[in-house]
Scaffold this motif. Structure first.
Motif, PDB file in Angstrom:
ATOM      1  N   ILE A 134       0.835  -1.205   0.000  1.00  0.00           N
ATOM      2  CA  ILE A 134       0.000   0.000   0.000  1.00  0.00           C
ATOM      3  C   ILE A 134       0.866   1.250   0.000  1.00  0.00           C
ATOM      4  CG2 ILE A 134      -1.703   1.323   1.301  1.00  0.00           C
ATOM      5  CD1 ILE A 134      -2.864  -1.086  -0.072  1.00  0.00           C
ATOM      6  N   VAL A 135       1.970   1.219   0.738  1.00  0.00           N
ATOM      7  CA  VAL A 135       2.891   2.358   0.756  1.00  0.00           C
ATOM      8  C   VAL A 135       3.481   2.579  -0.634  1.00  0.00           C
ATOM      9  CG1 VAL A 135       4.981   3.332   1.791  1.00  0.00           C
ATOM     10  CG2 VAL A 135       3.465   1.911   3.176  1.00  0.00           C
ATOM     11  N   LEU A 136       3.829   1.493  -1.305  1.00  0.00           N
ATOM     12  CA  LEU A 136       4.397   1.598  -2.656  1.00  0.00           C
ATOM     13  C   LEU A 136       3.368   2.133  -3.651  1.00  0.00           C
ATOM     14  CD1 LEU A 136       6.375  -1.767  -2.711  1.00  0.00           C
ATOM     15  CD2 LEU A 136       7.357   0.538  -2.648  1.00  0.00           C
ATOM     16  N   VAL A 137       2.133   1.684  -3.522  1.00  0.00           N
ATOM     17  CA  VAL A 137       1.067   2.175  -4.406  1.00  0.00           C
ATOM     18  C   VAL A 137       0.848   3.669  -4.165  1.00  0.00           C
ATOM     19  CG1 VAL A 137      -1.402   2.047  -4.922  1.00  0.00           C
ATOM     20  CG2 VAL A 137      -0.083  -0.059  -4.636  1.00  0.00           C
ATOM     21  N   ALA A 138       0.837   4.062  -2.889  1.00  0.00           N
ATOM     22  CA  ALA A 138       0.673   5.480  -2.561  1.00  0.00           C
ATOM     23  C   ALA A 138       1.839   6.305  -3.110  1.00  0.00           C
ATOM     24  CB  ALA A 138       0.574   5.661  -1.045  1.00  0.00           C
ATOM     25  N   ALA A 139       3.049   5.762  -3.038  1.00  0.00           N
ATOM     26  CA  ALA A 139       4.220   6.464  -3.579  1.00  0.00           C
ATOM     27  C   ALA A 139       4.090   6.654  -5.084  1.00  0.00           C
ATOM     28  CB  ALA A 139       5.490   5.684  -3.253  1.00  0.00           C
ATOM     29  N   GLY A 140       3.567   5.630  -5.767  1.00  0.00           N
ATOM     30  CA  GLY A 140       3.356   5.738  -7.203  1.00  0.00           C
ATOM     31  C   GLY A 140       2.342   6.815  -7.548  1.00  0.00           C
ATOM     32  N   ALA A 141       1.257   6.889  -6.757  1.00  0.00           N
ATOM     33  CA  ALA A 141       0.242   7.925  -6.983  1.00  0.00           C
ATOM     34  C   ALA A 141       0.808   9.317  -6.711  1.00  0.00           C
ATOM     35  CB  ALA A 141      -0.972   7.653  -6.086  1.00  0.00           C
ATOM     36  N   LEU A 142       1.582   9.443  -5.636  1.00  0.00           N
ATOM     37  CA  LEU A 142       2.185  10.741  -5.306  1.00  0.00           C
ATOM     38  C   LEU A 142       3.181  11.164  -6.387  1.00  0.00           C
ATOM     39  CD1 LEU A 142       2.754  10.112  -1.495  1.00  0.00           C
ATOM     40  CD2 LEU A 142       1.282  11.882  -2.468  1.00  0.00           C
ATOM     41  N   GLY A 143       3.881  10.199  -6.954  1.00  0.00           N
ATOM     42  CA  GLY A 143       4.800  10.509  -8.047  1.00  0.00           C
ATOM     43  C   GLY A 143       4.069  11.044  -9.261  1.00  0.00           C
ATOM     44  N   SER A 163       8.862  -6.940  -6.762  1.00  0.00           N
ATOM     45  CA  SER A 163       7.679  -6.358  -6.126  1.00  0.00           C
ATOM     46  C   SER A 163       7.605  -4.828  -6.195  1.00  0.00           C
ATOM     47  CB  SER A 163       7.616  -6.795  -4.654  1.00  0.00           C
ATOM     48  OG  SER A 163       8.757  -6.343  -3.944  1.00  0.00           O
ATOM     49  N   VAL A 164       8.707  -4.143  -5.954  1.00  0.00           N
ATOM     50  CA  VAL A 164       8.661  -2.678  -5.838  1.00  0.00           C
ATOM     51  C   VAL A 164       8.164  -1.993  -7.118  1.00  0.00           C
ATOM     52  CG1 VAL A 164      10.040  -0.593  -5.490  1.00  0.00           C
ATOM     53  CG2 VAL A 164      10.377  -2.572  -3.999  1.00  0.00           C
ATOM     54  N   PRO A 165       8.763  -2.246  -8.285  1.00  0.00           N
ATOM     55  CA  PRO A 165       8.295  -1.549  -9.490  1.00  0.00           C
ATOM     56  C   PRO A 165       6.837  -1.859  -9.843  1.00  0.00           C
ATOM     57  CG  PRO A 165      10.431  -2.576  -9.879  1.00  0.00           C
ATOM     58  CD  PRO A 165       9.917  -3.119  -8.589  1.00  0.00           C
ATOM     59  N   VAL A 166       6.396  -3.083  -9.558  1.00  0.00           N
ATOM     60  CA  VAL A 166       5.022  -3.473  -9.898  1.00  0.00           C
ATOM     61  C   VAL A 166       4.017  -2.615  -9.134  1.00  0.00           C
ATOM     62  CG1 VAL A 166       3.306  -5.315  -9.690  1.00  0.00           C
ATOM     63  CG2 VAL A 166       5.589  -5.839 -10.552  1.00  0.00           C
ATOM     64  N   PHE A 167       4.214  -2.470  -7.822  1.00  0.00           N
ATOM     65  CA  PHE A 167       3.249  -1.726  -7.017  1.00  0.00           C
ATOM     66  C   PHE A 167       3.358  -0.218  -7.232  1.00  0.00           C
ATOM     67  CE2 PHE A 167       3.265  -5.730  -4.576  1.00  0.00           C
ATOM     68  CZ  PHE A 167       1.899  -5.991  -4.606  1.00  0.00           C
ATOM     69  N   VAL A 168       4.568   0.270  -7.473  1.00  0.00           N
ATOM     70  CA  VAL A 168       4.715   1.704  -7.773  1.00  0.00           C
ATOM     71  C   VAL A 168       4.009   2.032  -9.089  1.00  0.00           C
ATOM     72  CG1 VAL A 168       6.353   3.524  -8.380  1.00  0.00           C
ATOM     73  CG2 VAL A 168       6.852   2.007  -6.458  1.00  0.00           C
ATOM     74  N   TRP A 169       4.215   1.199 -10.098  1.00  0.00           N
ATOM     75  CA  TRP A 169       3.536   1.417 -11.381  1.00  0.00           C
ATOM     76  C   TRP A 169       2.016   1.365 -11.207  1.00  0.00           C
ATOM     77  CZ3 TRP A 169       0.025  -1.590 -13.977  1.00  0.00           C
ATOM     78  CH2 TRP A 169      -0.324  -1.130 -15.262  1.00  0.00           C
ATOM     79  N   SER A 182      -5.306  -7.797  -5.688  1.00  0.00           N
ATOM     80  CA  SER A 182      -5.377  -9.258  -5.602  1.00  0.00           C
ATOM     81  C   SER A 182      -4.721  -9.896  -6.821  1.00  0.00           C
ATOM     82  CB  SER A 182      -6.831  -9.706  -5.489  1.00  0.00           C
ATOM     83  OG  SER A 182      -7.451  -9.153  -4.349  1.00  0.00           O
ATOM     84  N   TYR A 183      -5.045  -9.359  -8.011  1.00  0.00           N
ATOM     85  CA  TYR A 183      -4.441  -9.903  -9.233  1.00  0.00           C
ATOM     86  C   TYR A 183      -2.926  -9.704  -9.236  1.00  0.00           C
ATOM     87  CZ  TYR A 183      -9.279  -9.786 -10.917  1.00  0.00           C
ATOM     88  OH  TYR A 183     -10.635  -9.965 -11.060  1.00  0.00           O
ATOM     89  N   THR A 184      -2.496  -8.531  -8.772  1.00  0.00           N
ATOM     90  CA  THR A 184      -1.069  -8.236  -8.753  1.00  0.00           C
ATOM     91  C   THR A 184      -0.328  -9.186  -7.822  1.00  0.00           C
ATOM     92  OG1 THR A 184      -1.528  -5.893  -9.157  1.00  0.00           O
ATOM     93  CG2 THR A 184       0.654  -6.445  -8.320  1.00  0.00           C
ATOM     94  N   LEU A 185      -0.910  -9.455  -6.658  1.00  0.00           N
ATOM     95  CA  LEU A 185      -0.284 -10.381  -5.717  1.00  0.00           C
ATOM     96  C   LEU A 185      -0.193 -11.783  -6.302  1.00  0.00           C
ATOM     97  CD1 LEU A 185      -1.929  -9.217  -2.368  1.00  0.00           C
ATOM     98  CD2 LEU A 185       0.467  -8.989  -3.016  1.00  0.00           C
ATOM     99  N   VAL A 186      -1.246 -12.190  -7.025  1.00  0.00           N
ATOM    100  CA  VAL A 186      -1.236 -13.517  -7.642  1.00  0.00           C
ATOM    101  C   VAL A 186      -0.140 -13.605  -8.698  1.00  0.00           C
ATOM    102  CG1 VAL A 186      -2.527 -15.098  -9.122  1.00  0.00           C
ATOM    103  CG2 VAL A 186      -3.655 -14.029  -7.167  1.00  0.00           C
ATOM    104  N   VAL A 187      -0.077 -12.586  -9.571  1.00  0.00           N
ATOM    105  CA  VAL A 187       0.938 -12.587 -10.637  1.00  0.00           C
ATOM    106  C   VAL A 187       2.344 -12.562 -10.037  1.00  0.00           C
ATOM    107  CG1 VAL A 187       1.900 -11.255 -12.537  1.00  0.00           C
ATOM    108  CG2 VAL A 187      -0.575 -11.513 -12.339  1.00  0.00           C
ATOM    109  N   THR A 188       2.538 -11.704  -9.025  1.00  0.00           N
ATOM    110  CA  THR A 188       3.838 -11.635  -8.368  1.00  0.00           C
ATOM    111  C   THR A 188       4.188 -12.968  -7.726  1.00  0.00           C
ATOM    112  OG1 THR A 188       3.473  -9.291  -7.890  1.00  0.00           O
ATOM    113  CG2 THR A 188       5.214 -10.397  -6.664  1.00  0.00           C
ATOM    114  N   GLY A 189       3.192 -13.595  -7.095  1.00  0.00           N
ATOM    115  CA  GLY A 189       3.419 -14.900  -6.482  1.00  0.00           C
ATOM    116  C   GLY A 189       3.810 -15.954  -7.494  1.00  0.00           C
ATOM    117  N   LEU A 190       3.160 -15.926  -8.655  1.00  0.00           N
ATOM    118  CA  LEU A 190       3.492 -16.885  -9.713  1.00  0.00           C
ATOM    119  C   LEU A 190       4.920 -16.688 -10.218  1.00  0.00           C
ATOM    120  CD1 LEU A 190       0.163 -16.934 -11.776  1.00  0.00           C
ATOM    121  CD2 LEU A 190       1.098 -18.785 -10.365  1.00  0.00           C
TER     122      LEU A 190
END
Length: 210
Positions: free
Chosen positions: A36-45, A149-155, A180-188
């Motif tokens: 969530i912090v990474l997603v927020a950072a992406g939005a702030l960027g 993980s980091v670039p995926v959530f920031v994007w 949820s989809y992102t976590l699944v893809v990252t997990g795969l």
């Protein structure tokens, strides 16, 4: 949590450095979801006109700094801290036993997997430090996982704000679905990498046995 972080850091001098320091605290055990912090950072960027790649680099540094601090705490203070009562409240013996069992089974590759196990991440890195695992090995394996993980959530945060900035409610609904989809893809991706690594390790051991 996303909206709270956004309101707190938006239009402030800490729009980028704020999430950076929060990520360091996450590495030390702050109970805030790192994604969530990474997603927020992406939005702030996106709000500030920064590229998601630029934001990803800074957030990657924050993630690795937090993880390194907990690893070094284990390296230099591990034995003494393990005996303290407050430490056992944070990392109870059951959790410590679980982490040690993972190290026995998967060896150093637990450091790669640990990035994707929020409840066990700090105990895994702390245990690695107290077990005297080499810092370069920890940094390499954890760093590789963070590169996934980091670039995926920031994007994702960058994309969400670009498309839904005028509708926070719809943005959060979309975040909930796509997360949820992102976590699944990252997990795969992690599973594929681990299977490849384990196959190479087994092949190497088989050659040595011959």
């Amino acid at each position: 949590m996303f909206e709270t972080l956004l309101k707190f850091f938006q239009d402030s001098p800490f729009s980028m450095w704020g999430p950076f320091f929060v990520l360091i605290l996450c590495g030390l055990g702050l109970p805030v979801p790192e994604d969530i912090v990474l997603v927020a950072a992406g939005a702030l960027g996106e709000i500030d006109g920064r590229s998601w790649i630029q934001v990803s680099v800074l957030m990657y540094a924050g993630v690795m700094a937090g993880d390194s601090m907990i690893f070094l705490a284990g390296r230099f203070f591990g034995r003494r801290l393990r005996k303290s009562k407050w430490f056992q409240k944070i990392f109870p013996e059951a959790k410590q036993d679980k982490v040690e069992a993972m190290f026995d089974k998967y060896h150093s590759w637990v450091l790669f997997v640990g990035r994707f196990l929020p409840g066990l991440r700090a105990p895994i890195f702390f245990t690695a430090g107290s077990a005297k695992i080499r810092f370069w090995k920890f940094f390499t394996l954890d760093g590789l996982a963070a590169l996934v993980s980091v670039p995926v959530f920031v994007w994702l945060g960058h994309w969400l704000w670009k498309n839904f900035k005028d509708d926070i409610a719809e943005l959060e609904r979309t975040l909930h679905r796509t997360q949820s989809y992102t976590l699944v893809v990252t997990g795969l991706i992690v599973v594929v990498i681990l299977l490849f690594v384990l196959s190479r390790v087994r092949a190497s051991r088989a050659k040595r046995a011959e």
